[in-house]
Design an enzyme around this catalytic site. Structure first.
Site, PDB file in Angstrom:
ATOM      1  N   ASN A  37       1.308  -1.811  -0.679  1.00  0.00           N
ATOM      2  CA  ASN A  37       1.051  -3.400  -0.472  1.00  0.00           C
ATOM      3  C   ASN A  37       1.480  -4.191  -1.515  1.00  0.00           C
ATOM      4  O   ASN A  37       0.481  -4.427  -2.582  1.00  0.00           O
ATOM      5  CB  ASN A  37      -0.511  -3.069  -0.522  1.00  0.00           C
ATOM      6  CG  ASN A  37      -0.451  -4.642   0.160  1.00  0.00           C
ATOM      7  OD1 ASN A  37       0.212  -5.534   0.910  1.00  0.00           O
ATOM      8  ND2 ASN A  37      -2.077  -5.095   0.090  1.00  0.00           N
TER       9      ASN A  37
ATOM     10  N   TYR B  95      -8.376   6.385   4.753  1.00  0.00           N
ATOM     11  CA  TYR B  95      -7.073   6.562   4.600  1.00  0.00           C
ATOM     12  C   TYR B  95      -6.949   7.325   5.949  1.00  0.00           C
ATOM     13  O   TYR B  95      -6.129   7.085   7.017  1.00  0.00           O
ATOM     14  CB  TYR B  95      -6.714   7.258   3.776  1.00  0.00           C
ATOM     15  CG  TYR B  95      -7.290   6.619   2.617  1.00  0.00           C
ATOM     16  CD1 TYR B  95      -5.665   5.812   2.415  1.00  0.00           C
ATOM     17  CD2 TYR B  95      -7.527   6.880   1.380  1.00  0.00           C
ATOM     18  CE1 TYR B  95      -5.335   4.653   0.921  1.00  0.00           C
ATOM     19  CE2 TYR B  95      -7.738   5.654   0.365  1.00  0.00           C
ATOM     20  CZ  TYR B  95      -6.400   5.022   0.141  1.00  0.00           C
ATOM     21  OH  TYR B  95      -6.124   4.422  -1.054  1.00  0.00           O
TER      22      TYR B  95
ATOM     23  N   CYS C  42      -6.238  -4.430   0.558  1.00  0.00           N
ATOM     24  CA  CYS C  42      -6.228  -2.295   0.530  1.00  0.00           C
ATOM     25  C   CYS C  42      -7.462  -1.887  -0.527  1.00  0.00           C
ATOM     26  O   CYS C  42      -7.618  -0.769  -0.219  1.00  0.00           O
ATOM     27  CB  CYS C  42      -4.292  -2.029   0.387  1.00  0.00           C
ATOM     28  SG  CYS C  42      -3.970  -3.196  -1.287  1.00  0.00           S
TER      29      CYS C  42
END
Length: 179
Positions: free
Chosen positions: A128, A100, A136
């Site tokens: 997402n 992240y 993701c």
């Protein structure tokens, strides 16, 4: 007008959603935010050409092939910030992972800012609307934590293992917001 159909996969039933020409959603059964970006009722229609393309793409993916995201017409619905994060997700190579924090650094550069919140990035990743295809599941915590997959941690592990990611140094957190 939005249309939907379902597709059976090795990790369960997948719901697909499209506008006339592009995929706007792909959600696993029970996924957090399932259908959340579609503001109107979807009409079931198994005959949309984009659905055939996506189903073939998914079958190839689950067979261990590496189909390119660019083969599909995608139109995820979201803010400019979320779109930027999802664009970065599409750049993560098959079989790789990113943190992240790494995405936050890339977003800061994109937005001409000194820094960006990893938490803000996490929110965009979690929302997402086109799971699996916009990958993701390839995002992990800086400490190797396998947190943050709206489709469920078990499915995240299965997808990473399918792609050949070495998860031996990664772990499932005991508590957290995205388990």
């Amino acid at each position: 007008m939005y249309y939907s159909t379902t597709h059976q996969s090795p990790i369960g039933t997948i719901t697909l959603a499209c506008n006339k020409d592009s995929l706007v959603g792909l959600w696993l059964d029970g996924q957090k935010y399932h259908g959340g970006t579609i503001s109107e009722e979807m009409q079931k229609n198994d005959m949309m050409p984009i659905f055939d393309n996506v189903k073939k793409w998914l079958d190839r993916y689950f067979a261990g092939e590496k189909p390119a995201i660019s083969e599909l017409s995608l139109a995820p619905i979201g803010s400019e910030f979320r779109q930027g994060v999802w664009d970065i997700l599409c750049e993560i190579p098959y079989g790789d992972v990113i943190t992240y924090g790494d995405i936050a650094k890339k977003m800061a550069v994109k937005m001409n800012r000194e820094s960006m919140s990893s938490q803000a990035v996490g929110g965009a990743v979690g929302h997402n609307p086109i799971s699996i295809i916009i990958p993701c599941h390839r995002v992990v915590g800086a400490n190797g934590s396998l947190t943050g997959y709206a489709g469920g941690i078990d499915n995240k592990v299965k997808l990473l293992e399918l792609e050949g990611v070495d998860i031996s140094n990664m772990f499932i957190p005991k508590k957290g917001t995205a388990l």
